[in-house]
Design an enzyme around this catalytic site. Structure first.
Site, mmCIF file in Angstrom:
data_model
loop_
_atom_site.group_PDB
_atom_site.id
_atom_site.type_symbol
_atom_site.label_atom_id
_atom_site.label_comp_id
_atom_site.label_asym_id
_atom_site.label_seq_id
_atom_site.Cartn_x
_atom_site.Cartn_y
_atom_site.Cartn_z
ATOM 1 N N HIS A 1 0.853 -1.196 0.000
ATOM 2 C CA HIS A 1 0.000 0.000 0.000
ATOM 3 C C HIS A 1 0.884 1.239 0.000
ATOM 4 C CE1 HIS A 1 -2.767 3.099 1.203
ATOM 5 N NE2 HIS A 1 -2.183 3.251 2.378
ATOM 6 N N TYR B 1 3.488 -10.973 -19.144
ATOM 7 C CA TYR B 1 3.865 -9.668 -19.669
ATOM 8 C C TYR B 1 4.339 -8.701 -18.584
ATOM 9 C CZ TYR B 1 3.464 -5.586 -22.714
ATOM 10 O OH TYR B 1 3.710 -4.466 -23.454
ATOM 11 N N HIS C 1 -7.401 8.336 -0.618
ATOM 12 C CA HIS C 1 -6.367 7.752 0.233
ATOM 13 C C HIS C 1 -5.104 7.351 -0.555
ATOM 14 C CE1 HIS C 1 -5.535 4.869 3.865
ATOM 15 N NE2 HIS C 1 -4.422 5.196 3.256
#
Ligand code: 13P
Length: 233
Positions: free
Chosen positions: A95, A213, A158
């Protein structure tokens, strides 16, 4: 190798990835957090400790019941715990508040398939979750919903969350999400760009899966178009 040696090696790798989050520009200050599945639970970054000074022993061992050993865990341990619990397909949760992804998230904008690379998160869009206060169960619930069938999402007002099977792939994806977000913000200055149709995105996603990929070389993920051969000289 003993379990203790493995655990220390994983802690060192996590510190390395945290420092690279900062060096790549996707993270700064004491924003951001990282977790990796380990043993019967997971390792997670401690709360409010800058990555420049963080040491392998500062990482916190948590169980899925929310109990922990060591420093105070990241305030976002709930969404790390819930994602690792509900998503057996991933081992890493990253995060951060990267600038362009957060620019879109503050406007609650889902990223559409304006560019084929939107498909790297596994679908035709990279969703933006509803807003909830940081560190709450409500935020974790919203994040899980936005991550359904996806490896990344924006978090309303956020930041972003990126997932991976490995630390490297989660960091790679977080940087891609930031780059796609930057392109989208830039493209929006000329108006809302056209969107690739769903059937084209299905082809893109199938092709990405077939070719692994963008991921670091993976002996399993063979590029099925070109064939490797020995050098001629
Ligand atoms: P922590 O330092 O508690 O991990 O919080 C940082 C953050 O980004 C909260 O969303």
């Amino acid at each position: 190798m003993s379990d203790d040696t493995d655990n220390m090696e994983l802690r060192r790798e996590m510190v390395g990835i945290c420092r690279r989050m900062n060096a790549s520009g996707i993270n700064q200050g004491t924003a951001g957090n990282l977790s990796v599945r380990s043993g019967s639970g997971f390792l997670i970054t401690p709360s409010s400790l800058p990555y420049e000074t963080m040491q392998p022993e500062d990482l916190v061992e948590m169980d899925f019941d929310g109990t922990y050993v060591g420093r105070r865990p990241s305030s976002e341990w709930r969404f790390h715990r819930d994602i690792l619990k509900n998503r057996p397909d991933v081992n890493v949760v990253l995060h951060c508040h990267s600038i362009y992804a957060t620019t879109l998230a503050v406007h609650h904008k889902t990223i559409p398939s304006f560019h084929y690379m939107t498909g790297v998160a596994g679908g035709t869009t990279i969703r933006c979750s509803k807003y909830a206060t940081f560190g709450t169960q409500a935020l974790s619930d919203h994040a899980l919903e936005a991550l359904q069938d996806r490896l990344a999402c924006l978090l309303g007002q956020h930041g972003q969350i990126s997932l991976g099977k490995t630390l490297e792939s989660a960091l790679w994806l977080a940087i891609e999400v930031e780059t796609i977000s930057r392109m989208y913000v830039q493209a929006l200055t000329l108006g809302e760009p056209p969107i690739l149709p769903d059937d084209e995105m299905e082809r893109v996603i199938a092709q990405m899966k077939r070719m692994s990929y963008g991921h670091a070389p993976d002996p399993e993920g063979v590029n099925d178009v070109a064939k490797p051969r020995a050098p001629k000289h």
